[in-house]
Motif scaffolding. Structure first.
Motif, short mmCIF file in Angstrom:
data_model
loop_
_atom_site.label_atom_id
_atom_site.label_comp_id
_atom_site.label_asym_id
_atom_site.label_seq_id
_atom_site.Cartn_x
_atom_site.Cartn_y
_atom_site.Cartn_z
N THR A 1 0.80 -1.23 0.00
CA THR A 1 0.00 0.00 0.00
C THR A 1 0.83 1.28 0.00
OG1 THR A 1 -1.92 1.01 1.06
CG2 THR A 1 -0.26 0.05 2.51
N GLY A 2 2.14 1.18 -0.31
CA GLY A 2 2.95 2.36 -0.48
C GLY A 2 3.16 3.17 0.79
N PRO A 3 3.40 4.48 0.67
CA PRO A 3 3.67 5.31 1.85
C PRO A 3 2.54 5.30 2.89
CG PRO A 3 4.28 6.48 -0.15
CD PRO A 3 3.56 5.23 -0.59
N SER A 4 1.32 4.96 2.47
CA SER A 4 0.22 4.93 3.44
C SER A 4 0.37 3.78 4.44
CB SER A 4 -1.13 4.82 2.73
OG SER A 4 -1.21 3.67 1.91
N ILE A 5 1.38 2.92 4.23
CA ILE A 5 1.65 1.87 5.21
C ILE A 5 2.01 2.48 6.56
CG2 ILE A 5 4.14 1.67 4.73
CD1 ILE A 5 1.73 -1.24 5.49
N ILE A 6 2.52 3.71 6.54
CA ILE A 6 2.85 4.41 7.79
C ILE A 6 1.59 4.60 8.63
CG2 ILE A 6 3.58 6.65 8.73
CD1 ILE A 6 5.68 6.76 6.51
N PHE A 7 0.46 4.90 7.97
CA PHE A 7 -0.80 5.07 8.70
C PHE A 7 -1.25 3.74 9.30
CE2 PHE A 7 -1.15 8.50 5.41
CZ PHE A 7 -0.98 9.55 6.29
N VAL A 8 -1.03 2.64 8.56
CA VAL A 8 -1.40 1.31 9.06
C VAL A 8 -0.62 1.00 10.33
CG1 VAL A 8 -1.53 -1.16 8.53
CG2 VAL A 8 -1.97 0.52 6.73
N TYR A 9 0.68 1.29 10.31
CA TYR A 9 1.53 1.05 11.49
C TYR A 9 1.11 1.95 12.65
CZ TYR A 9 5.01 -2.26 9.78
OH TYR A 9 5.64 -3.39 9.36
N MET A 10 0.78 3.20 12.36
CA MET A 10 0.39 4.12 13.43
C MET A 10 -0.95 3.72 14.06
SD MET A 10 1.60 7.80 11.83
CE MET A 10 1.13 8.75 13.28
N ILE A 11 -1.92 3.37 13.24
CA ILE A 11 -3.24 2.97 13.75
C ILE A 11 -3.11 1.69 14.58
CG2 ILE A 11 -5.53 2.11 13.09
CD1 ILE A 11 -5.25 3.98 10.58
N ASN B 1 -2.78 0.90 -4.36
CA ASN B 1 -3.10 -0.42 -4.92
C ASN B 1 -4.51 -0.86 -4.55
OD1 ASN B 1 -0.50 -0.78 -6.06
ND2 ASN B 1 0.31 -1.36 -4.07
N GLY B 2 -5.36 0.11 -4.20
CA GLY B 2 -6.75 -0.20 -3.87
C GLY B 2 -6.96 -0.34 -2.37
N ILE B 3 -8.19 -0.09 -1.95
CA ILE B 3 -8.52 -0.14 -0.52
C ILE B 3 -8.42 -1.55 0.04
CG2 ILE B 3 -11.02 -0.44 -0.86
CD1 ILE B 3 -11.33 1.51 1.58
N LYS B 4 -8.62 -2.56 -0.81
CA LYS B 4 -8.51 -3.96 -0.36
C LYS B 4 -7.09 -4.25 0.13
CE LYS B 4 -8.93 -8.74 -1.99
NZ LYS B 4 -9.25 -9.62 -3.14
N ASN B 5 -6.10 -3.79 -0.61
CA ASN B 5 -4.71 -4.01 -0.20
C ASN B 5 -4.38 -3.23 1.06
OD1 ASN B 5 -3.02 -5.77 -2.03
ND2 ASN B 5 -4.02 -4.50 -3.55
N PHE B 6 -4.96 -2.03 1.19
CA PHE B 6 -4.74 -1.22 2.39
C PHE B 6 -5.26 -1.95 3.62
CE2 PHE B 6 -6.11 2.01 5.46
CZ PHE B 6 -4.95 2.76 5.61
N ILE B 7 -6.47 -2.49 3.54
CA ILE B 7 -7.08 -3.19 4.68
C ILE B 7 -6.33 -4.49 4.96
CG2 ILE B 7 -9.17 -4.34 5.53
CD1 ILE B 7 -10.78 -2.27 3.90
N SER B 8 -5.94 -5.22 3.91
CA SER B 8 -5.26 -6.51 4.12
C SER B 8 -3.84 -6.34 4.63
CB SER B 8 -5.26 -7.33 2.82
OG SER B 8 -4.51 -6.69 1.81
N ALA B 9 -3.34 -5.08 4.66
CA ALA B 9 -2.02 -4.83 5.25
C ALA B 9 -2.08 -4.85 6.77
CB ALA B 9 -1.47 -3.48 4.77
N PHE B 10 -3.28 -4.66 7.35
CA PHE B 10 -3.40 -4.62 8.80
C PHE B 10 -2.98 -5.92 9.49
CE2 PHE B 10 -5.69 -0.71 8.08
CZ PHE B 10 -5.45 0.03 9.23
N PRO B 11 -3.39 -7.11 8.98
CA PRO B 11 -2.91 -8.34 9.63
C PRO B 11 -1.40 -8.48 9.60
CG PRO B 11 -4.77 -8.84 8.21
CD PRO B 11 -4.38 -7.42 7.93
N MET B 12 -0.76 -8.08 8.50
CA MET B 12 0.71 -8.18 8.41
C MET B 12 1.36 -7.31 9.48
SD MET B 12 1.03 -7.85 4.27
CE MET B 12 2.80 -8.01 4.27
N VAL B 13 0.84 -6.09 9.64
CA VAL B 13 1.40 -5.17 10.62
C VAL B 13 1.06 -5.63 12.03
CG1 VAL B 13 1.35 -2.79 11.45
CG2 VAL B 13 1.35 -3.26 8.99
N PHE B 14 -0.16 -6.13 12.21
CA PHE B 14 -0.59 -6.62 13.53
C PHE B 14 0.35 -7.70 14.03
CE2 PHE B 14 -2.83 -9.50 16.31
CZ PHE B 14 -3.52 -8.66 17.17
#
Length: 464
Positions: free
Chosen positions: A45-55, A201-214
């Protein structure tokens, strides 16, 4: 603190100092997933992965505040599972305890397998099973001799990881301010901001990044498990937990920011550590060897913590059981550690070198390990439910280490864990492990509800 108060009622010793606990907290926050898996997260999900890590980091911090509040109220407990038994019922605690312990064994086995791969970077002909047995024996010895030795080992393991990350962050900003140019272009903020979109890469990839970060953050709770064996637990624990949010910002968000600052994120390879790619890009020829050493120590740190935690959890399971077999494990050794709980946990981890000798088994094990990881979400949710019940119980310590607005935050945490679990189904690689996790909950949950060998809940002991 005198020698008498250095020993808990059950014979365990409060031998961990503030220095040890702070480094254990740091080490538990930084895992192998950052050193090896960050490329996959960034590419998703590109640079927005930072938001996933922060959340995700904020939710983990809030979970640790809830866990920390209960441990502060009763620092004599060796595991947070004891609170699930106390406030949600002994059979729920039985389910959570065994589930979490099996998770730890699977994590230990997976890390052992990884260690063999890291060592074979330098010794390609060394047998995988032999490497695993040597490391397991060494780390088991560290845990059996004394809790202070465990703390000392974790101190140095964590220090290596911290130095590696800080070195990369410092290097990144130095290159930025000196307008350094690599073969991929200039080190610049435009590598992050140019054409920025929240869902590239789409909202689906953004949401599916959460388990990886979790799952990158899993293990953070180890700092709470050390409470019972820490000098001045009510002084050390709040400090260690409150600083978690700053560690996430510095070590995870800072590292990801610098990686994308130096290396255009669309050019990152998912087959190689982002640290190796960054250091190689700036001309460090030994980058692969240096990062391999760091991830080797990171995996050793993980196994060291797994042995420590698994031993305490099995000891807790033996205390909560009336079964004759389990009674053999509710003893503390003369060194002040639950040696029998440690030994049975280590013995099961020996399945890893055995599996490495059998062809075709590794994929099955990877599937089981992934399913076990998913169950962290269930255990964490039960822990937060226990915290909610604690706040409404007679045990509540109004002048303790309070989680703010628990009536809002606790339900929010449980909803977040549920969303993360559901998001597993968005990724084809996670669907079967997610289904296996549900099957485990249904089948083992049924047997746990009929379990009759658990003992009545014990009232908490105040800290003297």
């Amino acid at each position: 603190m005198d020698k008498q108060t250095d020993i808990n009622a059950d014979g365990t010793k409060r031998a961990l100092s503030n220095r040890h606990v702070q480094m254990i907290a740091l080490g538990g926050t930084i895992g192998t997933a950052l050193f090896l898996g960050a490329s996959t997260s960034i590419k998703k999900t590109g640079p927005s992965i930072i938001f996933v890590y922060m959340i995700t980091g904020i939710f983990f911090f809030l979970m640790m505040r809830g866990m920390g509040e209960m441990l502060y109220a009763d620092p004599s407990q060796h595991t947070f599972i004891a609170f699930i038994s106390r406030y949600l019922g002994k059979r729920t605690g039985y389910f959570a305890g065994w589930t979490y312990w099996i998770n730890l064994i699977c994590v230990g086995m997976a890390e052992l397998t990884a260690i063999a791969n890291y060592v074979q970077f330098w010794l390609p002909h060394a047998p995988s099973w032999l490497i695993q047995i040597i490391f397991l024996a060494l780390l088991a010895s560290v845990n059996l001799i004394a809790v202070r030795l465990f703390g000392e080992a974790e101190f140095w393991f964590a220090l290596i990881k911290i130095i590696a990350i800080l070195a990369m962050i410092a290097t990144g900003f130095f290159l930025l301010f000196t307008h350094f140019k690599t073969s991929s272009g200039a080190v610049s903020l435009t590598n992050i901001t140019s054409g920025f979109t929240l869902f590239p890469n789409g909202i689906k990839n953004f949401i599916s990044a959460f388990p990886m970060v979790f799952f990158a953050f899993c293990g953070m709770e180890f700092v709470g498990i050390t409470t019972a064996e820490t000098k001045n637990p009510r002084k050390v624990l709040p400090k260690a937990i409150n600083e978690i949010i700053f560690r996430i910002l510095i070590f995870y968000v800072g590292a990801l920011f610098v990686i994308m600052l130096i290396y255009p994120w669309r050019s990152l390879s998912t087959s190689q550590s982002p640290f190796v790619q960054v250091f190689s890009l700036i001309g460090l020829r030994a980058a692969a060897a240096v990062v391999n050493f760091v991830v080797l120590t990171s995996a050793a740190s993980s196994i060291n913590s797994v042995i420590y935690s698994a031993g305490r959890h099995f000891y807790q399971l033996s205390l909560d059981s009336n079964g004759s077999f389990m009674q053999h494990f509710n003893h503390i050794s003369s060194h002040g550690v639950p040696a029998r709980g440690i030994l049975i946990s280590v013995t099961l981890c020996l399945l890893a070198p055995l599996l490495s000798l059998l062809p075709g088994i590794s994929n099955v094990f990877a599937l089981i390990a992934a399913a076990c990881s998913d169950l962290y979400l269930i255990v964490y949710a039960l822990t937060i439910a226990a915290h909610y019940r604690y706040r409404q119980s007679a045990d509540f310590l109004p002048n303790g280490f309070l989680m703010p607005a628990y009536k809002i935050i606790d339900p929010l945490l449980i909803v977040f864990f549920g969303i993360v679990y559901l998001s597993l189904f968005l990724d084809a690689n996670n669907q079967i492990p997610a289904i296996l996790g549900i099957v485990w909950c249904a089948v083992f949950g049924f047997f746990a509800s009929r379990e009759k060998s658990t003992v009545p809940n014990v009232a908490p002991k105040p800290l003297n």
